[in-house]
Design a protein around this motif. Sequence first.
Motif, short mmCIF file in Angstrom:
data_model
loop_
_atom_site.label_atom_id
_atom_site.label_comp_id
_atom_site.label_asym_id
_atom_site.label_seq_id
_atom_site.Cartn_x
_atom_site.Cartn_y
_atom_site.Cartn_z
N LEU A 11 3.80 -1.17 -4.22
CA LEU A 11 4.89 -1.74 -3.43
C LEU A 11 4.30 -2.42 -2.20
CD1 LEU A 11 7.90 -2.08 -2.63
CD2 LEU A 11 7.73 0.17 -1.52
N ALA A 12 4.59 -3.70 -2.05
CA ALA A 12 4.31 -4.42 -0.81
C ALA A 12 5.66 -4.55 -0.12
CB ALA A 12 3.72 -5.80 -1.10
N THR A 13 5.78 -3.96 1.06
CA THR A 13 7.09 -3.86 1.70
C THR A 13 7.08 -4.39 3.13
OG1 THR A 13 8.84 -2.31 2.37
CG2 THR A 13 6.60 -1.46 2.36
N MET A 55 1.61 2.10 -1.76
CA MET A 55 2.53 1.33 -0.92
C MET A 55 1.74 0.77 0.25
SD MET A 55 5.72 3.86 -0.30
CE MET A 55 6.59 4.65 -1.63
N MET A 56 2.12 -0.43 0.67
CA MET A 56 1.48 -1.03 1.84
C MET A 56 2.45 -2.02 2.48
SD MET A 56 -1.10 -3.72 0.08
CE MET A 56 -0.50 -5.01 -0.99
N LYS A 57 2.15 -2.39 3.71
CA LYS A 57 2.92 -3.44 4.38
C LYS A 57 2.61 -4.75 3.66
CE LYS A 57 3.86 -5.41 8.93
NZ LYS A 57 5.05 -6.03 8.45
N ALA A 58 3.62 -5.56 3.44
CA ALA A 58 3.43 -6.85 2.78
C ALA A 58 2.32 -7.63 3.49
CB ALA A 58 4.72 -7.64 2.77
N PRO A 59 1.33 -8.13 2.73
CA PRO A 59 0.18 -8.77 3.35
C PRO A 59 0.40 -10.20 3.85
CG PRO A 59 -0.07 -8.75 0.99
CD PRO A 59 1.19 -8.00 1.30
N VAL A 60 1.54 -10.79 3.51
CA VAL A 60 1.82 -12.18 3.87
C VAL A 60 3.14 -12.24 4.64
CG1 VAL A 60 2.23 -14.49 2.95
CG2 VAL A 60 0.63 -12.97 1.79
N ALA A 61 3.16 -12.98 5.73
CA ALA A 61 4.38 -13.13 6.52
C ALA A 61 5.51 -13.69 5.66
CB ALA A 61 4.12 -14.05 7.71
N ASN A 62 6.70 -13.21 5.86
CA ASN A 62 7.91 -13.65 5.15
C ASN A 62 7.91 -13.34 3.66
OD1 ASN A 62 9.05 -14.70 7.55
ND2 ASN A 62 7.78 -16.51 7.32
N MET A 63 6.97 -12.51 3.22
CA MET A 63 6.94 -12.10 1.81
C MET A 63 8.03 -11.04 1.61
SD MET A 63 3.72 -10.30 -0.04
CE MET A 63 3.73 -9.78 -1.72
N PRO A 64 8.91 -11.21 0.63
CA PRO A 64 9.92 -10.18 0.41
C PRO A 64 9.28 -8.92 -0.18
CG PRO A 64 10.09 -11.90 -1.25
CD PRO A 64 9.04 -12.34 -0.26
#
Length: 122
Positions: A11-13, A55-64
């Motif tokens: 999960l990229a969140t 799980m990790m923080k989404a690696p790209v800005a504005n990525m859903p």
Amino acid sequence: MATNPFVHVELATTDLPKAKEFYGKLFDWDLSDSSVEGYTLIGVGENEYGVGGGMMKAPVANMPSNWMAYVAVSDIEGATAKAKSLGAKVLTEVTPIDSMGWISVIQDPTGAVLGLFKANQP
């Protein structure tokens, strides 16, 4: 083991703490911080269906926020090149992941995204 099984889901969140709280309450998962900063491992225990993940923080800005599956391959460079020759777009070139192995990420000709994973061999 099956040839090319799904081996990991990730999960990229946009909100890691909120996702951890939600999934920790929804499922009987063991959520634990990994040695990679900002990455949480998902343990599902030993069962006939389970594939662990992370799980990790989404690696790209504005990525859903999104879930991605990874498939095991024996030759990461070869599988990535073969996917490209069959019309896939390579979104992430072959990249080492800590001491675990290598990944690449492809987008198939229909637009679906899939990760490829090759584990380090002892």
